[in-house]
Scaffold this motif. Sequence first.
Motif, mmCIF file in Angstrom:
data_model
loop_
_atom_site.group_PDB
_atom_site.id
_atom_site.type_symbol
_atom_site.label_atom_id
_atom_site.label_comp_id
_atom_site.label_asym_id
_atom_site.label_seq_id
_atom_site.Cartn_x
_atom_site.Cartn_y
_atom_site.Cartn_z
ATOM 1 N N LEU A 1 0.821 -1.202 0.000
ATOM 2 C CA LEU A 1 0.000 0.000 0.000
ATOM 3 C C LEU A 1 0.858 1.256 0.000
ATOM 4 O O LEU A 1 1.983 1.273 0.490
ATOM 5 N N ASP A 2 0.294 2.324 -0.534
ATOM 6 C CA ASP A 2 0.934 3.627 -0.583
ATOM 7 C C ASP A 2 0.119 4.599 0.258
ATOM 8 O O ASP A 2 -1.070 4.371 0.496
ATOM 9 N N ILE A 3 0.744 5.689 0.685
ATOM 10 C CA ILE A 3 0.052 6.675 1.518
ATOM 11 C C ILE A 3 -1.217 7.204 0.852
ATOM 12 O O ILE A 3 -2.211 7.510 1.515
ATOM 13 N N ASP A 4 -1.213 7.297 -0.474
ATOM 14 C CA ASP A 4 -2.387 7.795 -1.188
ATOM 15 C C ASP A 4 -3.532 6.786 -1.226
ATOM 16 O O ASP A 4 -4.646 7.127 -1.615
ATOM 17 N N ASP A 5 -3.266 5.536 -0.857
ATOM 18 C CA ASP A 5 -4.312 4.513 -0.867
ATOM 19 C C ASP A 5 -5.277 4.652 0.307
ATOM 20 O O ASP A 5 -6.395 4.131 0.250
ATOM 21 N N LEU A 6 -4.853 5.307 1.374
ATOM 22 C CA LEU A 6 -5.653 5.366 2.592
ATOM 23 C C LEU A 6 -6.098 6.790 2.883
ATOM 24 O O LEU A 6 -5.273 7.709 2.946
ATOM 25 N N ARG A 7 -7.410 6.963 3.086
ATOM 26 C CA ARG A 7 -7.947 8.279 3.421
ATOM 27 C C ARG A 7 -8.958 8.152 4.559
ATOM 28 O O ARG A 7 -9.787 7.241 4.560
ATOM 29 N N VAL A 8 -8.873 9.062 5.491
ATOM 30 C CA VAL A 8 -9.844 9.158 6.580
ATOM 31 C C VAL A 8 -10.522 10.515 6.472
ATOM 32 O O VAL A 8 -9.874 11.555 6.594
ATOM 33 N N TRP A 9 -11.836 10.513 6.248
ATOM 34 C CA TRP A 9 -12.585 11.757 6.121
ATOM 35 C C TRP A 9 -12.934 12.318 7.489
ATOM 36 O O TRP A 9 -13.212 11.577 8.437
ATOM 37 N N GLY A 10 -12.937 13.643 7.571
ATOM 38 C CA GLY A 10 -13.299 14.315 8.812
ATOM 39 C C GLY A 10 -13.727 15.746 8.536
ATOM 40 O O GLY A 10 -14.062 16.096 7.404
ATOM 41 N N VAL A 11 -13.707 16.573 9.563
ATOM 42 C CA VAL A 11 -14.133 17.963 9.448
ATOM 43 C C VAL A 11 -13.091 18.879 10.073
ATOM 44 O O VAL A 11 -12.240 18.444 10.841
ATOM 45 N N ALA A 12 -13.195 20.156 9.732
ATOM 46 C CA ALA A 12 -12.372 21.186 10.354
ATOM 47 C C ALA A 12 -13.262 22.379 10.656
ATOM 48 O O ALA A 12 -14.001 22.846 9.779
ATOM 49 N N TYR A 13 -13.201 22.846 11.891
ATOM 50 C CA TYR A 13 -13.962 24.021 12.309
ATOM 51 C C TYR A 13 -13.003 25.185 12.499
ATOM 52 O O TYR A 13 -11.970 25.041 13.157
#
Length: 256
Positions: free
Chosen positions: A114-126
């Motif tokens: 796996l590569d760093i671009d393969d993994l994503r965690v969605w979230g928010v920013a306030y």
Amino acid sequence: MTTSIIEKPQGIWVIGYGSLIFKPPPLYSFKVSGYLKGYIRRFWQSSSDHRGTPESPGRVVTLVSLDDLKSNPKFHNDIHLYELNGTHHESELLDNDESQSLEIKDITHKVNQLDIDDLRVWGVAYYISPEHVQEMKEYLDVREQDGYSTHKVPFHIINVDHESQETNDVLQHTSTDPKTGDYFIESMIYIGTIDNESFIGPEAIEDTGKVIKHSQGPSGPNLEYLSNLANAVRHLDKSGRSRDYYLEDLVGIASQ
């Protein structure tokens, strides 16, 4: 739990990948959504102060980096992954219609491939304006505890909640990714690392679900936390890119 802060002259960013997504800080000016790269989100952090008790700890989310997955002997090379965006086609995880079905298939991948671009965690920013910075720092000092420590990671902004003069002014002082043109924040983030005393991973999703089903703490039922998070993450992106199949699978197990 699970927030991050980056200080700017005009205020601070508060980034959340856990409960802050559905339970925002009490004072903020506007919200954006996006993702962190190179991490997986897991309910592998023991909680004795929010969603459990010292006698019966619950589970809350933390992040595990791809570097830790590859280098630490507690993780096997074969791992069930749910967050393989783009390259590995998340739709393979679902039967029939992706937008409707919640029947999730396990897909095993070799972590060392796996590569760093393969993994994503969605979230928010306030975004917190200057006059509320100190109050929000004190608030987060109470909210962020039980094994979490600060680390610096970039958060890529994809969606802006609403546009205003303040939004435009703040984003003008934000860096952009030269490859994609997306805004990103170099953020200090709270993570329960794999060597903190409250980290209990890796843990089979069935075992995690059993703990969540029966746990409750001062902040409420553990299953409520999980359900609220899974639902909120699913709606972070109108195109469906934010869906977290690990969370949705875990909801099904813990609700049985």
